[in-house]
Scaffold this motif. Structure first.
Motif, mmCIF file in Angstrom:
data_model
loop_
_atom_site.group_PDB
_atom_site.id
_atom_site.type_symbol
_atom_site.label_atom_id
_atom_site.label_comp_id
_atom_site.label_asym_id
_atom_site.label_seq_id
_atom_site.Cartn_x
_atom_site.Cartn_y
_atom_site.Cartn_z
ATOM 1 N N LYS A 76 -46.843 -10.641 -58.069
ATOM 2 C CA LYS A 76 -45.292 -10.513 -58.807
ATOM 3 C C LYS A 76 -44.610 -11.584 -58.947
ATOM 4 N N ASP A 77 -44.088 -11.814 -60.023
ATOM 5 C CA ASP A 77 -43.331 -12.990 -60.527
ATOM 6 C C ASP A 77 -41.921 -13.016 -59.217
ATOM 7 N N ALA A 78 -41.429 -14.060 -59.363
ATOM 8 C CA ALA A 78 -40.082 -14.319 -58.477
ATOM 9 C C ALA A 78 -38.910 -13.485 -59.339
ATOM 10 N N ASP A 79 -37.998 -12.832 -58.529
ATOM 11 C CA ASP A 79 -36.988 -12.015 -59.070
ATOM 12 C C ASP A 79 -35.604 -12.146 -58.023
ATOM 13 N N LYS A 80 -34.702 -11.553 -58.606
ATOM 14 C CA LYS A 80 -33.436 -11.576 -57.609
ATOM 15 C C LYS A 80 -33.140 -9.990 -57.197
ATOM 16 N N VAL A 81 -32.669 -9.965 -56.043
ATOM 17 C CA VAL A 81 -32.287 -8.740 -55.501
ATOM 18 C C VAL A 81 -30.825 -8.837 -54.882
ATOM 19 N N VAL A 82 -30.106 -7.833 -55.062
ATOM 20 C CA VAL A 82 -28.943 -7.610 -54.228
ATOM 21 C C VAL A 82 -29.011 -7.105 -52.940
ATOM 22 N N LYS A 83 -28.151 -7.630 -52.208
ATOM 23 C CA LYS A 83 -28.430 -7.310 -50.623
ATOM 24 C C LYS A 83 -26.964 -6.972 -50.194
ATOM 25 N N MET A 84 -27.003 -6.291 -49.257
ATOM 26 C CA MET A 84 -25.592 -6.075 -48.722
ATOM 27 C C MET A 84 -25.770 -6.083 -47.313
ATOM 28 N N THR A 85 -24.916 -7.026 -46.661
ATOM 29 C CA THR A 85 -25.199 -7.397 -45.148
ATOM 30 C C THR A 85 -23.710 -6.720 -44.591
ATOM 31 N N ILE A 86 -24.132 -5.438 -43.522
ATOM 32 C CA ILE A 86 -22.841 -4.740 -43.241
ATOM 33 C C ILE A 86 -22.289 -5.676 -41.896
ATOM 34 N N ALA A 87 -20.640 -5.463 -42.125
ATOM 35 C CA ALA A 87 -20.044 -6.264 -40.989
ATOM 36 C C ALA A 87 -19.881 -5.640 -39.689
ATOM 37 N N LYS A 88 -19.832 -6.450 -38.873
ATOM 38 C CA LYS A 88 -19.892 -5.837 -37.342
ATOM 39 C C LYS A 88 -18.851 -4.716 -36.899
ATOM 40 N N ALA A 89 -17.545 -4.954 -37.743
ATOM 41 C CA ALA A 89 -16.590 -4.050 -37.377
ATOM 42 C C ALA A 89 -16.924 -2.387 -37.791
ATOM 43 N N LEU A 90 -17.741 -2.550 -38.936
ATOM 44 C CA LEU A 90 -18.111 -1.054 -39.456
ATOM 45 C C LEU A 90 -19.345 -0.738 -38.663
ATOM 46 N N LYS A 91 -20.498 -1.548 -38.210
ATOM 47 C CA LYS A 91 -21.332 -1.138 -37.326
ATOM 48 C C LYS A 91 -20.724 -0.421 -36.093
ATOM 49 N N ASP A 92 -19.545 -1.266 -35.536
ATOM 50 C CA ASP A 92 -19.286 -0.904 -34.115
ATOM 51 C C ASP A 92 -18.406 0.565 -34.334
ATOM 52 N N SER A 93 -17.828 0.791 -35.448
ATOM 53 C CA SER A 93 -16.995 2.092 -35.481
ATOM 54 C C SER A 93 -17.954 3.257 -35.808
ATOM 55 N N VAL A 94 -19.304 2.869 -36.248
ATOM 56 C CA VAL A 94 -19.968 3.931 -36.529
ATOM 57 C C VAL A 94 -20.861 4.324 -35.209
ATOM 58 N N ASN A 95 -21.104 3.361 -34.463
ATOM 59 C CA ASN A 95 -21.667 3.347 -33.250
ATOM 60 C C ASN A 95 -20.943 3.767 -31.992
ATOM 61 N N GLY A 96 -19.437 4.058 -32.430
ATOM 62 C CA GLY A 96 -18.418 4.581 -31.200
ATOM 63 C C GLY A 96 -18.216 3.389 -30.288
#
Length: 96
Positions: A76-96
């Motif tokens: 498969k040829d090289a390509d580009k992909v969009v990635k999202m890195t979630i902020a620690k503040a959001l992770k912490d609020s989800v995990n309580g």
């Protein structure tokens, strides 16, 4: 916990309520933000949304992949992909 995701209409309504404005201007603001993010990321940049995360475009190298139906391997040829890195503040609020 399998709830439906918020639709754009629901998001615009909630945004209008938070901004204390009408739905038309809230929808325009949301569309403008989405357009800015799309333009920046497609140009190779990244956008950081404070408290939410970082959206960026990453390049993937050429690689070998396998067709799961036939088992055939091909390059498969090289390509580009969009990635999202979630902020620690959001992770912490989800995990309580």
């Amino acid at each position: 916990m399998a709830t439906k995701p918020m639709t754009k209409t629901q998001l615009v309504a909630a945004l209008a309520e938070k901004m204390d404005t009408d739905k038309k201007s809230a929808g325009a603001a949301l569309d403008a933000i989405c357009e800015l993010i799309t333009t920046e990321v497609s140009g190779g940049g990244a956008v950081t949304l404070p408290g939410i995360g970082k959206i960026a475009c990453r390049e993937r190298p050429e690689r070998m992949v396998r067709n799961p139906a036939t088992g055939e391997q091909f390059k498969k040829d090289a390509d580009k992909v969009v990635k999202m890195t979630i902020a620690k503040a959001l992770k912490d609020s989800v995990n309580g």
